[in-house]
Scaffold this active site. Sequence first.
Site, PDB file in Angstrom:
ATOM      1  N   LYS A  66       0.824  -1.240  -0.107  1.00 27.45           N
ATOM      2  CA  LYS A  66       0.068   0.135  -0.124  1.00 27.45           C
ATOM      3  C   LYS A  66       0.913   1.135   0.006  1.00 27.45           C
ATOM      4  O   LYS A  66       1.798   1.282   0.603  1.00 27.45           O
ATOM      5  CB  LYS A  66      -0.897   0.188   1.189  1.00 27.45           C
ATOM      6  CG  LYS A  66      -2.015   1.071   1.302  1.00 27.45           C
ATOM      7  CD  LYS A  66      -2.862   0.750   2.630  1.00 27.45           C
ATOM      8  CE  LYS A  66      -3.898   2.068   2.551  1.00 27.45           C
ATOM      9  NZ  LYS A  66      -4.991   1.897   3.672  1.00 27.45           N
ATOM     10  N   SER A 141      -9.790   1.902   2.645  1.00 27.89           N
ATOM     11  CA  SER A 141      -8.967   2.711   1.592  1.00 27.89           C
ATOM     12  C   SER A 141      -7.762   1.660   1.240  1.00 27.89           C
ATOM     13  O   SER A 141      -7.175   2.399   0.104  1.00 27.89           O
ATOM     14  CB  SER A 141      -8.238   3.787   2.618  1.00 27.89           C
ATOM     15  OG  SER A 141      -7.147   3.198   3.533  1.00 27.89           O
ATOM     16  N   SER A 165      -9.966  -0.497   6.651  1.00 25.57           N
ATOM     17  CA  SER A 165      -9.062  -0.315   5.442  1.00 25.57           C
ATOM     18  C   SER A 165      -8.578  -1.772   4.934  1.00 25.57           C
ATOM     19  O   SER A 165      -8.419  -1.670   3.516  1.00 25.57           O
ATOM     20  CB  SER A 165      -8.299   0.930   5.350  1.00 25.57           C
ATOM     21  OG  SER A 165      -9.029   1.993   5.329  1.00 25.57           O
TER      22      SER A 165
HETATM   23  N1  GLN Z   1     -13.152   4.200   6.441  1.00 29.95           N
HETATM   24  C1  GLN Z   1     -12.404   4.529   7.462  1.00 29.95           C
HETATM   25  C2  GLN Z   1     -12.103   6.083   7.561  1.00 29.95           C
HETATM   26  O1  GLN Z   1     -11.974   6.661   6.556  1.00 29.95           O
HETATM   27  C3  GLN Z   1     -11.453   3.780   7.763  1.00 29.95           C
HETATM   28  C4  GLN Z   1     -10.029   4.011   6.786  1.00 29.95           C
HETATM   29  C5  GLN Z   1      -8.731   3.214   7.308  1.00 29.95           C
HETATM   30  O2  GLN Z   1      -9.008   2.403   7.986  1.00 29.95           O
HETATM   31  N2  GLN Z   1      -7.765   3.790   6.866  1.00 29.95           N
HETATM   32  O3  GLN Z   1     -11.377   6.553   8.454  1.00 29.95           O
END
Ligand code: GLN
Length: 456
Positions: A66, A141, A165
């Site tokens: 990532k 994400s 994410s």
């Molecule tokens: N969707 C969640 C957020 O926007 C989790 C994102 C993540 O785990 N990086 O904070």
Amino acid sequence: MISVTEWRQRLESERAYDLVAEMLERIEKSRLNAYITLNRGALKLAEEYDKGKLEGRLAGIPIAVKDNISTNGIRTTCGSKMLEDYTPFFDAHVVERIKQEGGIIIGKTNMDEFAMGTTTETSYFGVVKNPHDEDRVAGGSSGGSGASVAAGETVLSLGSDTGGSIRCPASFCGVVGLKPTYGLVSRYGLIPYANSLEQIGPMASCIEDLALLLEVIAGRDERDSTNAGKSFTFVPEFKKFRIGVIREMSGNDDVMGKFEEAVEAVRSLGCEVKEVSMPSFKYALAAYYIIAMGEASSNLARYDGVRYGYSLPQLDSWTRYFSRVRAEGFGSEVKRRIMLGSYALSAGYYGKYYLKALKVRTLIKNGFQKALRDFDLLVSPTMPSLPFKIGELADPLTMYKMDVNTVPINLAGLPALSIPVGFVKDLPVGMQVIGDYFAENKILSFALELEKVYGV
Ligand code: GLN
């Protein structure tokens, strides 16, 4: 999808160089947009493998990383214009470990800007398409890490999980993904969004591969003060576990139909299944977003256009320069979170919002601890719905609500896995499996049996 076993079989009859070159070519032609940057050095490593110079537990295996995980000499953008030209001069701990074990980093995967999102639509580099339906999102994400595994554009991948994410794209793309216990995997070199919530974790086509990558990346690292100093070895030991179905974590009819079938499958393994209620969960989403945004507003203060990141040619007044860099370098979701986070942390509102959110966090931790005295593992649908159409979730609140089943786990710091449990309308559905602190072995042992029911 390509498993490690399949890849190793290919390596017996073909050169790693040809296999990696073919994979890189396929990624370049792909419409999924799973990668932001490809690692040209991958071919050199493949050549070394062919000469017998690359050794270790991941020798010759392609791994996607990532793009918020630092890679020495490979651009690391966090999906943001702010870091479009940023190339780290050091490796994250997890990247060091992969290199020590002979893994081939094939490229850096697309993600929501600074990991803020659930669909990868906030990426400066464009949305990631779902390999099962290109009109739909791959989740976020870590959307690129999920899509690349599902589409065979890598064998393994790394994601990061602050509030879901890893598990969300695993669910939407039909792969397995694990958010480890907080402290099991070093965060050294992970560009932070919300430090107290996030972990780096593995994504793969099957449990065996997931366990292999977890074994490699888990372990002591003194450069992360929250690292627990524990290593991980997978020793499958399935028992007739006591499984709790969390009443407050559900989904729409499409999802619940498959989830209920999965619960039956769990029963067929001989596990005892009962419902468990956690009333404090109704506050989890609000608490998560206050804490995550608060930490984000503080973490993102470092992007000032001076030390690194997006910069402007002329410096007139410092305040104007700083404002313009941040106005131009950050996307709208990131700005929204910086503003809301700063507000929640400000002197007048700290007690009302941030402190209250911390108290809710304790309630949620206690709720889990209580439930995990009666149950070995807890299950829920990973996501409350099937993968959305691209552009479908236009307003931020609707998007935040999609994290309802995943964020409580990060607030508590527990480990949780998403495993595919079939398809509805040709789209994958994932089941979330939650365990006690450092109970990854139990989670994976259970998942390995469930995987036999569903096949890989
Ligand atoms: N969707 C969640 C957020 O926007 C989790 C994102 C993540 O785990 N990086 O904070």
